[in-house]
Design a protein around this motif. Structure first.
Motif, PDB file in Angstrom:
ATOM      1  N   LEU A 345      14.236  29.822  27.008  1.00 50.25           N
ATOM      2  CA  LEU A 345      15.059  28.616  27.015  1.00 50.25           C
ATOM      3  C   LEU A 345      16.442  28.981  27.539  1.00 50.25           C
ATOM      4  CD1 LEU A 345      14.211  26.802  23.654  1.00 50.25           C
ATOM      5  CD2 LEU A 345      13.173  26.531  25.893  1.00 50.25           C
ATOM      6  N   TYR A 346      16.885  28.279  28.575  1.00 49.00           N
ATOM      7  CA  TYR A 346      18.176  28.552  29.190  1.00 49.00           C
ATOM      8  C   TYR A 346      19.183  27.488  28.784  1.00 49.00           C
ATOM      9  CZ  TYR A 346      15.887  32.023  32.130  1.00 49.00           C
ATOM     10  OH  TYR A 346      15.204  33.120  32.579  1.00 49.00           O
ATOM     11  N   CYS A 347      20.286  27.936  28.228  1.00 46.16           N
ATOM     12  CA  CYS A 347      21.351  27.038  27.773  1.00 46.16           C
ATOM     13  C   CYS A 347      22.672  27.544  28.346  1.00 46.16           C
ATOM     14  CB  CYS A 347      21.396  27.017  26.248  1.00 46.16           C
ATOM     15  SG  CYS A 347      22.708  26.002  25.543  1.00 46.16           S
ATOM     16  N   ALA A 352      26.596  27.516  21.375  1.00 45.49           N
ATOM     17  CA  ALA A 352      25.301  27.144  20.808  1.00 45.49           C
ATOM     18  C   ALA A 352      24.402  28.367  20.681  1.00 45.49           C
ATOM     19  CB  ALA A 352      24.641  26.078  21.679  1.00 45.49           C
ATOM     20  N   LEU A 353      24.461  29.283  21.643  1.00 49.86           N
ATOM     21  CA  LEU A 353      23.657  30.504  21.566  1.00 49.86           C
ATOM     22  C   LEU A 353      24.122  31.398  20.436  1.00 49.86           C
ATOM     23  CD1 LEU A 353      23.326  31.382  25.372  1.00 49.86           C
ATOM     24  CD2 LEU A 353      21.637  30.280  23.900  1.00 49.86           C
ATOM     25  N   TYR A 354      25.438  31.469  20.212  1.00 50.37           N
ATOM     26  CA  TYR A 354      25.950  32.282  19.109  1.00 50.37           C
ATOM     27  C   TYR A 354      25.509  31.718  17.759  1.00 50.37           C
ATOM     28  CZ  TYR A 354      28.982  34.667  22.465  1.00 50.37           C
ATOM     29  OH  TYR A 354      29.448  35.410  23.512  1.00 50.37           O
ATOM     30  N   ILE A 355      25.540  30.370  17.637  1.00 52.84           N
ATOM     31  CA  ILE A 355      25.128  29.750  16.382  1.00 52.84           C
ATOM     32  C   ILE A 355      23.654  30.057  16.097  1.00 52.84           C
ATOM     33  CG2 ILE A 355      24.780  27.544  15.203  1.00 52.84           C
ATOM     34  CD1 ILE A 355      27.190  26.466  16.722  1.00 52.84           C
ATOM     35  N   ALA A 356      22.832  30.064  17.154  1.00 49.90           N
ATOM     36  CA  ALA A 356      21.408  30.325  16.967  1.00 49.90           C
ATOM     37  C   ALA A 356      21.127  31.748  16.491  1.00 49.90           C
ATOM     38  CB  ALA A 356      20.661  30.070  18.273  1.00 49.90           C
ATOM     39  N   SER A 357      22.016  32.666  16.805  1.00 45.98           N
ATOM     40  CA  SER A 357      21.794  34.065  16.423  1.00 45.98           C
ATOM     41  C   SER A 357      22.663  34.511  15.256  1.00 45.98           C
ATOM     42  CB  SER A 357      22.073  34.982  17.622  1.00 45.98           C
ATOM     43  OG  SER A 357      23.408  34.821  18.081  1.00 45.98           O
ATOM     44  N   ASN A 358      23.595  33.670  14.808  1.00 43.29           N
ATOM     45  CA  ASN A 358      24.518  34.040  13.740  1.00 43.29           C
ATOM     46  C   ASN A 358      24.433  33.009  12.632  1.00 43.29           C
ATOM     47  OD1 ASN A 358      26.571  34.876  12.102  1.00 43.29           O
ATOM     48  ND2 ASN A 358      28.134  34.951  13.703  1.00 43.29           N
ATOM     49  N   HIS A 373      18.575  25.926  11.197  1.00 45.46           N
ATOM     50  CA  HIS A 373      17.439  26.652  10.637  1.00 45.46           C
ATOM     51  C   HIS A 373      16.212  26.536  11.537  1.00 45.46           C
ATOM     52  CE1 HIS A 373      19.154  28.089   6.949  1.00 45.46           C
ATOM     53  NE2 HIS A 373      19.546  26.869   6.582  1.00 45.46           N
ATOM     54  N   LEU A 374      15.988  25.357  12.112  1.00 46.92           N
ATOM     55  CA  LEU A 374      14.833  25.161  12.975  1.00 46.92           C
ATOM     56  C   LEU A 374      14.875  26.093  14.183  1.00 46.92           C
ATOM     57  CD1 LEU A 374      12.332  23.531  13.964  1.00 46.92           C
ATOM     58  CD2 LEU A 374      13.947  21.996  15.098  1.00 46.92           C
ATOM     59  N   VAL A 375      15.973  26.072  14.916  1.00 44.44           N
ATOM     60  CA  VAL A 375      16.077  26.887  16.129  1.00 44.44           C
ATOM     61  C   VAL A 375      16.045  28.363  15.783  1.00 44.44           C
ATOM     62  CG1 VAL A 375      17.512  27.424  18.118  1.00 44.44           C
ATOM     63  CG2 VAL A 375      17.338  25.065  17.324  1.00 44.44           C
ATOM     64  N   ARG A 376      16.779  28.751  14.758  1.00 41.07           N
ATOM     65  CA  ARG A 376      16.862  30.162  14.407  1.00 41.07           C
ATOM     66  C   ARG A 376      15.509  30.711  13.962  1.00 41.07           C
ATOM     67  NH1 ARG A 376      20.631  29.873  10.597  1.00 41.07           N
ATOM     68  NH2 ARG A 376      22.250  29.672  12.189  1.00 41.07           N
ATOM     69  N   GLU A 377      14.777  29.933  13.138  1.00 37.56           N
ATOM     70  CA  GLU A 377      13.486  30.403  12.655  1.00 37.56           C
ATOM     71  C   GLU A 377      12.469  30.524  13.784  1.00 37.56           C
ATOM     72  OE1 GLU A 377      12.169  27.925   9.507  1.00 37.56           O
ATOM     73  OE2 GLU A 377      13.672  28.637   8.074  1.00 37.56           O
ATOM     74  N   LYS A 378      12.477  29.572  14.711  1.00 36.49           N
ATOM     75  CA  LYS A 378      11.540  29.637  15.827  1.00 36.49           C
ATOM     76  C   LYS A 378      11.868  30.814  16.755  1.00 36.49           C
ATOM     77  CE  LYS A 378       9.157  26.118  14.556  1.00 36.49           C
ATOM     78  NZ  LYS A 378       7.772  26.299  14.027  1.00 36.49           N
ATOM     79  N   ALA A 379      13.156  31.084  16.923  1.00 36.72           N
ATOM     80  CA  ALA A 379      13.552  32.219  17.759  1.00 36.72           C
ATOM     81  C   ALA A 379      13.164  33.537  17.099  1.00 36.72           C
ATOM     82  CB  ALA A 379      15.055  32.176  18.026  1.00 36.72           C
ATOM     83  N   GLY A 382       9.501  34.493  17.362  1.00 34.70           N
ATOM     84  CA  GLY A 382       9.024  34.911  18.677  1.00 34.70           C
ATOM     85  C   GLY A 382       8.506  33.799  19.544  1.00 34.70           C
ATOM     86  N   LEU A 383       8.731  32.528  19.144  1.00 35.51           N
ATOM     87  CA  LEU A 383       8.274  31.416  19.970  1.00 35.51           C
ATOM     88  C   LEU A 383       9.007  31.377  21.304  1.00 35.51           C
ATOM     89  CD1 LEU A 383       6.679  28.715  20.292  1.00 35.51           C
ATOM     90  CD2 LEU A 383       8.639  27.575  19.223  1.00 35.51           C
ATOM     91  N   MET A 384      10.271  31.806  21.310  1.00 42.57           N
ATOM     92  CA  MET A 384      11.081  31.666  22.524  1.00 42.57           C
ATOM     93  C   MET A 384      12.180  32.716  22.524  1.00 42.57           C
ATOM     94  SD  MET A 384      13.044  28.324  21.125  1.00 42.57           S
ATOM     95  CE  MET A 384      14.033  28.425  19.624  1.00 42.57           C
ATOM     96  N   ARG A 385      12.791  32.860  23.706  1.00 48.81           N
ATOM     97  CA  ARG A 385      13.991  33.673  23.869  1.00 48.81           C
ATOM     98  C   ARG A 385      15.100  32.757  24.370  1.00 48.81           C
ATOM     99  NH1 ARG A 385      13.241  37.828  28.072  1.00 48.81           N
ATOM    100  NH2 ARG A 385      11.873  36.243  28.995  1.00 48.81           N
ATOM    101  N   LEU A 386      16.244  32.818  23.720  1.00 47.09           N
ATOM    102  CA  LEU A 386      17.388  32.008  24.122  1.00 47.09           C
ATOM    103  C   LEU A 386      18.244  32.812  25.088  1.00 47.09           C
ATOM    104  CD1 LEU A 386      18.346  30.466  20.653  1.00 47.09           C
ATOM    105  CD2 LEU A 386      17.017  29.428  22.494  1.00 47.09           C
ATOM    106  N   LEU A 387      18.432  32.284  26.290  1.00 44.98           N
ATOM    107  CA  LEU A 387      19.129  33.003  27.343  1.00 44.98           C
ATOM    108  C   LEU A 387      20.246  32.151  27.923  1.00 44.98           C
ATOM    109  CD1 LEU A 387      15.980  34.409  29.183  1.00 44.98           C
ATOM    110  CD2 LEU A 387      17.427  35.616  27.536  1.00 44.98           C
ATOM    111  N   PRO A 388      21.361  32.784  28.294  1.00 42.62           N
ATOM    112  CA  PRO A 388      22.454  32.026  28.927  1.00 42.62           C
ATOM    113  C   PRO A 388      22.162  31.781  30.400  1.00 42.62           C
ATOM    114  CG  PRO A 388      23.068  34.328  28.725  1.00 42.62           C
ATOM    115  CD  PRO A 388      21.715  34.203  28.069  1.00 42.62           C
ATOM    116  N   VAL A 389      22.764  30.724  30.925  1.00 40.36           N
ATOM    117  CA  VAL A 389      22.638  30.405  32.340  1.00 40.36           C
ATOM    118  C   VAL A 389      23.945  29.746  32.782  1.00 40.36           C
ATOM    119  CG1 VAL A 389      21.591  28.139  31.886  1.00 40.36           C
ATOM    120  CG2 VAL A 389      21.207  29.256  34.078  1.00 40.36           C
ATOM    121  N   PRO A 390      24.461  30.076  33.936  1.00 37.82           N
ATOM    122  CA  PRO A 390      25.678  29.418  34.426  1.00 37.82           C
ATOM    123  C   PRO A 390      25.431  27.926  34.643  1.00 37.82           C
ATOM    124  CG  PRO A 390      25.225  31.423  35.670  1.00 37.82           C
ATOM    125  CD  PRO A 390      24.024  31.171  34.833  1.00 37.82           C
TER     126      PRO A 390
END
Length: 425
Positions: A345-347, A352-358, A373-379, A382-390
């Motif tokens: 998932l590219y965001c 938002a990415l920091y919140i998902a990992s912290n 909790h939803l996003v963090r638990e799914k990440a 192993g359902l997805m990888r959260l990645l940055p994108v310009p």
């Protein structure tokens, strides 16, 4: 997956039989236990007041007809060894080793596909034995969708539907434009322009545009914006609809291409436009998902609550797209399709990415704790990888805002939207 081969149209009979029963002094139809009454048909004579009609076969339009039809068809398919998909209840699947057969049902139309000719012939025989079935051959036209097959894959468009829309609206001879919506336009409810004398025409146009978004993700954002003003459309709203039609005039044949050699890997792009609604100040969520190089899911929707910051708006969009990703995963599991690696998932919002990992951002996240909790638990599962994108490479931008022509064309070119009716330059 195998190419879709056959479409079966199940022609429901409109014959019905009467049986005289001494039950009450009125005519009724449907299930006798429900006692749904009807008026005596014109021209029917010679029956006493103590006789009623008992329905032997369902008719279109009856209250229980659709439910009974689906119940009978699904029971038949399940008895033949098919399993109903939990992700999509209109999908029935049968696996036998490496053999695979699937039926996709819409009322009384069925798309049948698989890699086992014997099983496909068997299920067609079973359907023909129980219903009046007509086989229409290879899938070419289905519910307004035009399907073209080639050695490279499948191309799906709504060219005929689009041209009929332009003809009915009187815009077939208009001058085309490069984008479906002006990037500087901000539509709102309390517009200063006059209300339309015939709002039904506006509603019909927008309703037809909504169905056209089945294969045209390039007009999704414009259609979402226009659909907010169905109750009290104004002349400025109608002008915005006509601009979408002018855009379609230039590209009536664009559609989605699904390549055969695409890798089995889910990739998603998520974006949000903070407080973009001029009336409610709610944000817009937009996302799109690719299966390899093929676009399979996209959406534009106004968020249910007002976000206090752009980070909150982006995170709510991230939670919505996570639910969509989970649904796509369930559907692929039902089809016995294994992805080569976890979804990405590219965001373009670092916060938002920091919140998902912290999990320690209490002040900034306590009012959206469920989404966190939803996003963090799914990440973490192993359902997805959260990645940055310009932001310049964020494909979901076109689902949250009206872009200028050069950016719009750049994004559309990456969505695998092609026009097979136009020769290459």
């Amino acid at each position: 997956m195998a190419t879709i081969r056959v479409i079966l149209a199940l022609a429901s009979t409109n014959k019905w039989q009467l049986q005289q029963l001494d039950v009450s002094n009125a005519f009724l139809y449907g299930d006798l236990s429900e006692k749904v009454y009807m008026t005596i048909p014109q021209g029917l004579r010679g029956h006493g007041s103590s006789q009623v009609c008992k329905l032997k076969k369902s008719l279109y339009g009856l209250k229980q007809a659709s439910r009974k039809w689906y119940e009978k068809l699904s029971d038949l398919l399940i008895s033949c060894g098919y399993k109903q998909s939990h992700a999509d209840h209109s999908l029935f699947i049968k696996h036998n080793g490496d053999e695979f057969t699937a039926l996709l049902i819409y009322v009384d139309d069925i798309v049948l596909t698989g890699n086992s000719a014997a099983e496909m012939a068997q299920i067609k025989y079973v359907l023909h034995s129980n219903f009046r079935v007509k086989g229409l051959g290879a899938l070419k036209y289905f519910l307004g969708l035009e399907i073209n097959h080639s050695v490279d894959g499948i191309y799906v468009s709504q060219r005929k539907y689009c041209l009929e829309l332009l003809t009915d609206s009187g815009m077939l001879g208009c001058k085309p434009c490069s984008t479906p919506m002006d990037s500087s336009l901000r539509l709102r409810q309390d517009d200063l322009s006059d209300l339309l004398d015939d709002p039904l025409s506006y509603r019909r146009l927008v309703g037809r545009l909504i169905y056209l978004t089945t294969t045209r993700p390039d007009i999704v954002f414009a259609t979402q914006q226009l659909s907010q003003f169905m109750a009290h459309p104004t002349k400025s709203h109608l002008c915005a609809v006509r601009r979408v039609l002018r855009y379609l005039k230039g590209y009536p044949s664009k559609g989605l291409q699904f390549k055969r050699d695409t890798p089995i890997h889910l990739i998603g792009f998520i974006d949000a436009d903070w407080a973009t609604c001029a009336d409610t100040r709610r944000s817009i969520t937009g996302y799109c998902f690719f299966l390899g190089n093929s676009l399979v899911s996209w959406k534009t929707k106004k968020q249910n609550t007002v976000s206090r910051s752009s980070s909150e708006a982006e995170y709510r969009a991230l939670a919505t797209s996570t639910c969509e990703l989970q649904w796509l995963t369930y559907l692929l599991n039902d089809l016995k399709i294994c992805c080569s690696k976890p979804a990405a998932l590219y965001c373009d919002n670092q916060s938002a990415l920091y919140i998902a990992s912290n999990s320690v951002f209490y002040e900034r996240t306590k009012h959206l704790e469920i989404d966190c909790h939803l996003v963090r638990e799914k990440a973490q599962a192993g359902l997805m990888r959260l990645l940055p994108v310009p932001s310049s490479y964020q494909l979901a931008n076109m689902f949250t805002k009206a872009l200028p022509p050069h950016l719009f064309k750049s994004n559309v070119s990456k969505l695998e939207l092609i026009d097979i009716y136009t020769p290459p330059a």
